[in-house]
Design an enzyme around this catalytic site. Sequence first.
Site, PDB file in Angstrom:
ATOM      1  N   THR A 243       2.607 -56.289  16.326  1.00  7.69           N
ATOM      2  CA  THR A 243       1.350 -56.723  15.718  1.00  7.69           C
ATOM      3  C   THR A 243       0.173 -56.239  16.546  1.00  7.69           C
ATOM      4  O   THR A 243      -0.959 -56.653  16.314  1.00  7.69           O
ATOM      5  CB  THR A 243       1.284 -58.262  15.615  1.00  7.69           C
ATOM      6  OG1 THR A 243       1.433 -58.811  16.941  1.00  7.69           O
ATOM      7  CG2 THR A 243       2.368 -58.807  14.710  1.00  7.69           C
ATOM      8  N   ARG A 245      -0.657 -52.482  18.404  1.00  7.62           N
ATOM      9  CA  ARG A 245      -1.128 -51.164  17.991  1.00  7.62           C
ATOM     10  C   ARG A 245       0.082 -50.263  17.787  1.00  7.62           C
ATOM     11  O   ARG A 245       1.017 -50.258  18.591  1.00  7.62           O
ATOM     12  CB  ARG A 245      -2.059 -50.548  19.047  1.00  7.62           C
ATOM     13  CG  ARG A 245      -3.428 -51.215  19.144  1.00  7.62           C
ATOM     14  CD  ARG A 245      -4.268 -50.965  17.902  1.00  7.62           C
ATOM     15  NE  ARG A 245      -5.617 -51.524  18.000  1.00  7.62           N
ATOM     16  CZ  ARG A 245      -5.959 -52.723  17.563  1.00  7.62           C
ATOM     17  NH1 ARG A 245      -5.029 -53.509  17.008  1.00  7.62           N
ATOM     18  NH2 ARG A 245      -7.203 -53.158  17.681  1.00  7.62           N
ATOM     19  N   GLU A 273      -1.318 -44.851  10.813  1.00  8.20           N
ATOM     20  CA  GLU A 273      -1.536 -45.999   9.937  1.00  8.20           C
ATOM     21  C   GLU A 273      -2.484 -45.600   8.810  1.00  8.20           C
ATOM     22  O   GLU A 273      -3.643 -45.278   9.095  1.00  8.20           O
ATOM     23  CB  GLU A 273      -2.121 -47.158  10.745  1.00  8.20           C
ATOM     24  CG  GLU A 273      -2.169 -48.475  10.014  1.00  8.20           C
ATOM     25  CD  GLU A 273      -2.605 -49.614  10.925  1.00  8.20           C
ATOM     26  OE1 GLU A 273      -1.852 -49.952  11.858  1.00  8.20           O
ATOM     27  OE2 GLU A 273      -3.717 -50.121  10.701  1.00  8.20           O
ATOM     28  N   HIS A 292      -1.343 -54.288   8.316  1.00  9.16           N
ATOM     29  CA  HIS A 292      -2.280 -54.742   9.340  1.00  9.16           C
ATOM     30  C   HIS A 292      -2.974 -56.055   8.922  1.00  9.16           C
ATOM     31  O   HIS A 292      -4.198 -56.163   8.938  1.00  9.16           O
ATOM     32  CB  HIS A 292      -3.323 -53.660   9.619  1.00  9.16           C
ATOM     33  CG  HIS A 292      -3.864 -53.679  11.010  1.00  9.16           C
ATOM     34  ND1 HIS A 292      -4.118 -52.542  11.733  1.00  9.16           N
ATOM     35  CD2 HIS A 292      -4.216 -54.714  11.823  1.00  9.16           C
ATOM     36  CE1 HIS A 292      -4.608 -52.861  12.924  1.00  9.16           C
ATOM     37  NE2 HIS A 292      -4.674 -54.188  13.001  1.00  9.16           N
ATOM     38  N   ALA A 294      -1.956 -59.210  10.234  1.00 13.26           N
ATOM     39  CA  ALA A 294      -1.718 -60.315  11.164  1.00 13.26           C
ATOM     40  C   ALA A 294      -3.018 -60.906  11.694  1.00 13.26           C
ATOM     41  O   ALA A 294      -3.106 -62.110  11.938  1.00 13.26           O
ATOM     42  CB  ALA A 294      -0.838 -59.851  12.321  1.00 13.26           C
TER      43      ALA A 294
END
Length: 334
Positions: A243, A245, A273, A292, A294
Amino acid sequence: MTDLPRAVLVMDHAATNRLFHDRSLEALRAVADVRWCAPNDPNLADDALTDAEIVVTTWGSPPLDDALLRAAPRLRAVFHGAGSVRHLVTPACWERDLVIVSAAEANAVPVAEFTLASVLYAGKRVQGFAHDYTQSRGQGWDLRLDRLPPTNYGLVVGLVGLSKIGHRVAQLLRPFDIEVLVTDPYAASVDAEAVGARLVELDELLRHSDVVSLHAPLLPATQNMIGAGQLASMRDGATLINTARGGLVDTEALTAEAVSGRLNAILDVTEPEPLPADSALYGLPNVQLTPHIAGSIGAEVQRMGELVVDEIERFLTGRPLQYRVRREDMHRVA
């Protein structure tokens, strides 16, 4: 006219409404003369910041470079209503001795909650069972408890990084019958013990953990810190949670381990990403991919706005700040 110090929100009104609920804005207006300026406003580096003593930023705000700071001769402090300040703070900020505050502590809350849920989810091996059960459509269903049995009792969880988020995750895991290992070059044994964890080296953590969760900043020294060798040392059937990078992990090496079925992964971030459309990680029964999410989204963002307003109130009344970012810490913060 007002005698209150000028605070300029360098964000559009949509971002303002996401970050601050009505009570926060009311509290901010009680201590500051609040003005707005869009991040792409051509007047930003001209006269929008002329009287600003405080600047409030968030995602999408521009870097505070020499040009912007020259336009803000009275600026004393910057309050960032988001997490990392790496893209925002430039050497010019430290040369001006500006006070920098980040809402990273508030953003750590939902990430830690997401991680806790992921750890417990991984311990019960929900991904595999959900996939097999769906595929069977109720016919010939077999739990296969003799192979990699699901359990959170006695689970060993390794946290890579005792950061703000790692610290919170360790605390959230304390009520469970789970052993927590931590590795962090800046932490001492007493720091880990304070949150019910044991400090170990990375190699030991990887060898002994059923679940490994990453909470380190992405720095030159941590790029691809979880590579082929590190992944190979993890237990068969272990789960990697990321969670933090995506760049912390060698994507090619992780893909190979996941495709083989030896390791499981719960990835909220990836490198790149998003992943390319032909990535083998899509659709694997032992890999969960989320976009992404979280960190703070929805109403969770307002927690950061509350932190910013509280810190501004502290700053203007001379009370100690709780979440100041200092120059000497920039080499190790996210």
